[in-house]
Design a protein around this motif. Structure first.
Motif, mmCIF file in Angstrom:
data_model
loop_
_atom_site.group_PDB
_atom_site.id
_atom_site.type_symbol
_atom_site.label_atom_id
_atom_site.label_comp_id
_atom_site.label_asym_id
_atom_site.label_seq_id
_atom_site.Cartn_x
_atom_site.Cartn_y
_atom_site.Cartn_z
ATOM 1 N N VAL A 17 12.300 1.205 10.865
ATOM 2 C CA VAL A 17 12.855 1.912 9.717
ATOM 3 C C VAL A 17 14.296 2.307 9.996
ATOM 4 O O VAL A 17 15.185 2.059 9.196
ATOM 5 N N ASP A 37 7.367 2.263 11.324
ATOM 6 C CA ASP A 37 6.328 2.502 10.333
ATOM 7 C C ASP A 37 5.345 1.341 10.361
ATOM 8 O O ASP A 37 5.601 0.295 10.974
ATOM 9 N N SER A 97 7.374 8.236 13.655
ATOM 10 C CA SER A 97 7.162 7.491 12.417
ATOM 11 C C SER A 97 8.099 8.025 11.341
ATOM 12 O O SER A 97 8.554 9.161 11.408
ATOM 13 N N PHE A 108 12.477 6.444 1.158
ATOM 14 C CA PHE A 108 12.369 5.128 1.790
ATOM 15 C C PHE A 108 13.743 4.686 2.274
ATOM 16 O O PHE A 108 14.752 4.933 1.613
ATOM 17 N N GLN A 138 8.959 -0.390 3.269
ATOM 18 C CA GLN A 138 8.338 0.863 2.851
ATOM 19 C C GLN A 138 7.973 0.818 1.367
ATOM 20 O O GLN A 138 6.927 1.324 0.969
ATOM 21 N N TYR A 139 8.826 0.201 0.561
ATOM 22 C CA TYR A 139 8.523 0.029 -0.865
ATOM 23 C C TYR A 139 7.279 -0.846 -1.014
ATOM 24 O O TYR A 139 6.359 -0.520 -1.764
ATOM 25 N N ASN A 164 4.854 -1.431 1.025
ATOM 26 C CA ASN A 164 3.629 -0.758 1.476
ATOM 27 C C ASN A 164 3.105 0.237 0.452
ATOM 28 O O ASN A 164 1.933 0.606 0.506
ATOM 29 N N CYS A 165 3.941 0.696 -0.463
ATOM 30 C CA CYS A 165 3.527 1.710 -1.439
ATOM 31 C C CYS A 165 3.233 1.133 -2.823
ATOM 32 O O CYS A 165 3.051 1.892 -3.781
ATOM 33 N N LYS A 175 10.617 7.933 -3.006
ATOM 34 C CA LYS A 175 9.713 8.373 -1.948
ATOM 35 C C LYS A 175 8.284 8.443 -2.456
ATOM 36 O O LYS A 175 8.033 8.581 -3.657
ATOM 37 N N TYR A 176 7.363 8.325 -1.524
ATOM 38 C CA TYR A 176 5.935 8.400 -1.795
ATOM 39 C C TYR A 176 5.594 9.825 -2.202
ATOM 40 O O TYR A 176 6.095 10.788 -1.610
#
Length: 155
Positions: A23, A38, A72, A79, A84-85, A87-88, A149-150
């Protein structure tokens, strides 16, 4: 000063063949090294320790002393990389657009540097007296948003 590129290449060497991804790597002027990794299923402390030892084996404290932190990417943090995008996808995210407008919704997909979020917004519909909630798909550029963000939900 320890070069960021050197630390990054050491980390990428360790990551080879693993499902983890890099990341961020930060190296401050006083040689404080922070490495963020991550994984789609989360990061295990044992793997952070293993990566930390691996980095220490490849850097010499005799040449230059440093402080090392491996961890992590924080949940609920903006993100930083495309993975990361990805994964979500299917999860709730919050987007702060470049114009300052906030959107909250389901991350539908990622294509290149673009991502699409399905939000619910009030809109006037012909034949209705009041605005109604409708699904709206919005596409954003990763480069143009202030953050994505998540969203942690407690049910």
């Amino acid at each position: 000063m320890i070069e960021k590129s050197k630390v990054k290449s050491i980390v990428e060497e360790w990551l080879e063949g693993k499902e983890y991804f890099l990341v961020d790597v930060e190296v401050s002027a006083d040689d404080r090294i922070v490495v963020e990794i991550d994984h789609a299923d989360g990061v295990w402390i044992e793997d952070c320790c293993e990566l930390s030892r691996y980095i220490e084996e490849h850097l010499s404290r005799d040449e230059e002393d440093y402080e090392l932190e491996v961890g992590s990417a924080g949940i609920g943090q903006p993100f930083k990389v495309e993975q990361q995008y990805i994964n979500c996808i299917g999860k709730q995210v919050e987007v702060l657009a470049g114009d300052g407008q906030k959107y909250k919704g389901e991350l539908l997909g990622v294509e290149g540097r673009q991502f699409t979020v399905k939000t619910q917004e009030k809109q006037r519909v012909e034949g209705k007296k009041r605005p109604v909630m409708v699904d709206v798909e919005r596409t954003f550029s990763m480069d143009d948003v202030k953050y994505c963000k998540y969203v942690i939900e407690f049910k």
